[in-house]
Scaffold this motif. Structure first.
Motif, short mmCIF file in Angstrom:
data_model
loop_
_atom_site.label_atom_id
_atom_site.label_comp_id
_atom_site.label_asym_id
_atom_site.label_seq_id
_atom_site.Cartn_x
_atom_site.Cartn_y
_atom_site.Cartn_z
N LYS A 209 -1.18 -26.85 -19.05
CA LYS A 209 0.22 -26.57 -19.41
C LYS A 209 0.75 -25.34 -18.70
O LYS A 209 1.92 -25.30 -18.30
N VAL A 210 -0.10 -24.32 -18.53
CA VAL A 210 0.35 -23.09 -17.87
C VAL A 210 0.13 -23.12 -16.37
O VAL A 210 0.41 -22.15 -15.67
N GLY A 211 -0.39 -24.23 -15.86
CA GLY A 211 -0.52 -24.40 -14.42
C GLY A 211 -1.77 -23.81 -13.79
O GLY A 211 -1.84 -23.70 -12.56
N LEU A 212 -2.76 -23.43 -14.61
CA LEU A 212 -3.98 -22.84 -14.04
C LEU A 212 -5.02 -23.89 -13.66
O LEU A 212 -5.92 -23.60 -12.87
N VAL A 213 -4.89 -25.09 -14.21
CA VAL A 213 -5.86 -26.16 -13.96
C VAL A 213 -5.13 -27.45 -13.64
O VAL A 213 -4.09 -27.75 -14.25
N THR A 214 -5.66 -28.22 -12.70
CA THR A 214 -5.14 -29.55 -12.37
C THR A 214 -6.32 -30.52 -12.30
O THR A 214 -7.47 -30.09 -12.11
N PRO A 215 -6.07 -31.83 -12.43
CA PRO A 215 -7.17 -32.79 -12.31
C PRO A 215 -7.89 -32.69 -10.97
O PRO A 215 -9.11 -32.87 -10.89
N GLU A 216 -7.12 -32.39 -9.90
CA GLU A 216 -7.72 -32.29 -8.56
C GLU A 216 -8.72 -31.13 -8.50
O GLU A 216 -9.80 -31.26 -7.91
N ILE A 217 -8.36 -30.01 -9.13
CA ILE A 217 -9.27 -28.85 -9.15
C ILE A 217 -10.54 -29.20 -9.91
O ILE A 217 -11.65 -28.87 -9.48
N MET A 218 -10.39 -29.88 -11.05
CA MET A 218 -11.55 -30.24 -11.86
C MET A 218 -12.46 -31.22 -11.14
O MET A 218 -13.68 -31.14 -11.23
N LYS A 219 -11.86 -32.15 -10.40
CA LYS A 219 -12.68 -33.11 -9.63
C LYS A 219 -13.38 -32.41 -8.47
O LYS A 219 -14.54 -32.70 -8.17
N LYS A 220 -12.65 -31.49 -7.84
CA LYS A 220 -13.21 -30.78 -6.68
C LYS A 220 -14.44 -29.96 -7.07
O LYS A 220 -15.42 -29.89 -6.33
N TYR A 221 -14.36 -29.32 -8.24
CA TYR A 221 -15.45 -28.44 -8.67
C TYR A 221 -16.34 -29.11 -9.72
O TYR A 221 -16.99 -28.44 -10.51
N ARG A 222 -16.39 -30.44 -9.71
CA ARG A 222 -17.21 -31.17 -10.67
C ARG A 222 -18.70 -30.81 -10.54
O ARG A 222 -19.40 -30.65 -11.52
N LYS A 223 -19.18 -30.68 -9.29
CA LYS A 223 -20.60 -30.36 -9.07
C LYS A 223 -20.94 -28.97 -9.59
O LYS A 223 -22.00 -28.75 -10.19
N ILE A 224 -20.01 -28.03 -9.35
CA ILE A 224 -20.22 -26.67 -9.86
C ILE A 224 -20.22 -26.68 -11.39
O ILE A 224 -21.02 -26.00 -12.03
N LEU A 226 -21.13 -29.13 -13.24
CA LEU A 226 -22.40 -29.71 -13.66
C LEU A 226 -23.49 -28.64 -13.73
O LEU A 226 -24.27 -28.59 -14.69
N VAL A 227 -23.53 -27.77 -12.72
CA VAL A 227 -24.52 -26.69 -12.70
C VAL A 227 -24.29 -25.74 -13.87
O VAL A 227 -25.24 -25.33 -14.55
N ILE A 228 -23.02 -25.41 -14.14
CA ILE A 228 -22.69 -24.50 -15.25
C ILE A 228 -23.10 -25.12 -16.58
O ILE A 228 -23.64 -24.44 -17.46
N VAL A 229 -22.83 -26.43 -16.73
CA VAL A 229 -23.21 -27.13 -17.96
C VAL A 229 -24.72 -27.09 -18.17
O VAL A 229 -25.20 -26.85 -19.27
N LEU A 230 -25.47 -27.29 -17.10
CA LEU A 230 -26.93 -27.26 -17.20
C LEU A 230 -27.43 -25.86 -17.55
O LEU A 230 -28.40 -25.70 -18.30
N ILE A 231 -26.76 -24.84 -17.01
CA ILE A 231 -27.13 -23.46 -17.34
C ILE A 231 -26.87 -23.17 -18.81
O ILE A 231 -27.71 -22.60 -19.51
N ILE A 232 -25.68 -23.60 -19.29
CA ILE A 232 -25.35 -23.41 -20.70
C ILE A 232 -26.34 -24.15 -21.60
O ILE A 232 -26.80 -23.63 -22.62
N SER A 233 -26.68 -25.37 -21.19
CA SER A 233 -27.65 -26.17 -21.95
C SER A 233 -29.00 -25.47 -22.01
O SER A 233 -29.68 -25.49 -23.04
N ALA A 234 -29.39 -24.84 -20.90
CA ALA A 234 -30.67 -24.13 -20.86
C ALA A 234 -30.65 -22.90 -21.75
O ALA A 234 -31.69 -22.53 -22.33
N VAL A 235 -29.47 -22.28 -21.90
CA VAL A 235 -29.37 -21.06 -22.72
C VAL A 235 -29.47 -21.39 -24.21
O VAL A 235 -30.14 -20.68 -24.96
N ILE A 236 -28.80 -22.46 -24.65
CA ILE A 236 -28.73 -22.75 -26.09
C ILE A 236 -29.79 -23.74 -26.56
O ILE A 236 -29.83 -24.09 -27.75
N THR A 237 -30.65 -24.21 -25.65
CA THR A 237 -31.72 -25.14 -26.03
C THR A 237 -33.07 -24.59 -25.59
O THR A 237 -33.13 -23.69 -24.75
#
Length: 284
Positions: A209-224, A226-237
């Protein structure tokens, strides 16, 4: 008693906004304390049934994984009669202090919808009428996602962590005797972390809504992502692959849903701008 502000958002000064925010925060804190006080009175249920539940092998998660292992004919630590650790409190005031703080955290979790309501009351006067219309379900959706995350953390992440760390030993000569504050801290971290992570679609909605994120940006950095999600998963599990995958999968699904939400927000914005342009042309 708070004075009711009759000024429009455009007429309010910075100090007026701060005063308004202060009263929203005060009401939120009172709600947390009231719910926390009720939780404080329900000591036995809150500790014996809820918080200490994952320390018992009768916990539903352990029974489920035990049934799965039995079905496939394999042995599993989830089928043990008892977890090989004990809980202890080594300071005189530890249990009383733990009781108070746990009650406050319970007040925050259970009072989350009201906190969102106060937040919504603060930001909604500055929204466009169309934005208010399309955001009517904000409190319900955000609260539902938070509680789904809390339940996921309580029934999946917390018991997996407790079972893994509670049964792990480098030597049979070393006994696992955990401090109760440490145990509750692990449960609290799992529950709150998952509750906040499951708010990802709501966060993406407002960032779009405030223009900081777009679908294209999210698709572009999907791999990054994924890495962040795995790091978060490793921290809380616990540090085993199975637990990390179990946590990572729903988060990745939420990420994909957030991309779709971002697309929908931009489409609505484009339609609104087009309607405003058409109205402007008709007036000319």
């Amino acid at each position: 008693m708070a004075k009711k502000n009759t000024k429009s958002p455009d007429e309010m000064s910075f100090l007026d906004h701060l005063e308004e925010l202060r009263w929203h925060l005060i009401r939120s804190v009172f709600a947390v304390l009231i719910i926390g006080f009720v939780a404080f009175l329900m000591k036995r249920f809150m500790f014996d049934t809820i918080i200490l539940g994952p320390s018992q092998m009768s916990f539903p998660t352990y029974r489920f994984f035990c049934d799965v292992a039995t079905y496939f004919g394999s042995d599993s630590a989830f089928c043990a009669e008892k977890l090989p650790f004990t809980l202890q409190s080594r300071q005189m005031a530890a249990q009383f202090s733990m009781h108070i703080w746990t009650s406050i955290w319970a007040g925050f979790i259970l009072g989350f919808p009201y906190i969102l309501y106060e937040l919504w009351k603060f930001i909604s006067p500055g929204l466009h009428p169309n934005e208010k219309k399309h955001s009517k379900g904000f409190i319900l959706i955000a609260s539902s996602l938070f509680f789904i995350g809390v339940l996921f953390g309580y029934y999946v992440v917390a018991p997996l962590s407790i079972n893994f760390l509670g049964t792990y030993q480098v030597s049979e000569m070393i006994l696992n005797e955990f401090d109760i504050d440490d145990f509750i801290g692990n449960v609290r971290t799992a529950v709150l972390a998952c509750g906040i992570i499951f708010e990802l679609p709501i966060i993406i909605f407002f960032l779009t809504k405030v223009g900081l994120v777009t679908p294209e940006i999210m698709k572009k950095y999907r791999k990054i992502a994924l890495v962040i999600v795995l790091i978060i998963s490793a921290v809380i599990t616990p540090p085993d692959v199975t637990s990390q995958i179990i946590v990572a999968v729903p988060v990745l699904i939420l990420y994909q849903v957030s991309i779709y939400i971002s697309k929908m927000v931009l489409k609505r914005e484009a339609r609104r701008e087009q309607k405003e342009k058409q109205k402007g042309l008709k007036k000319m």
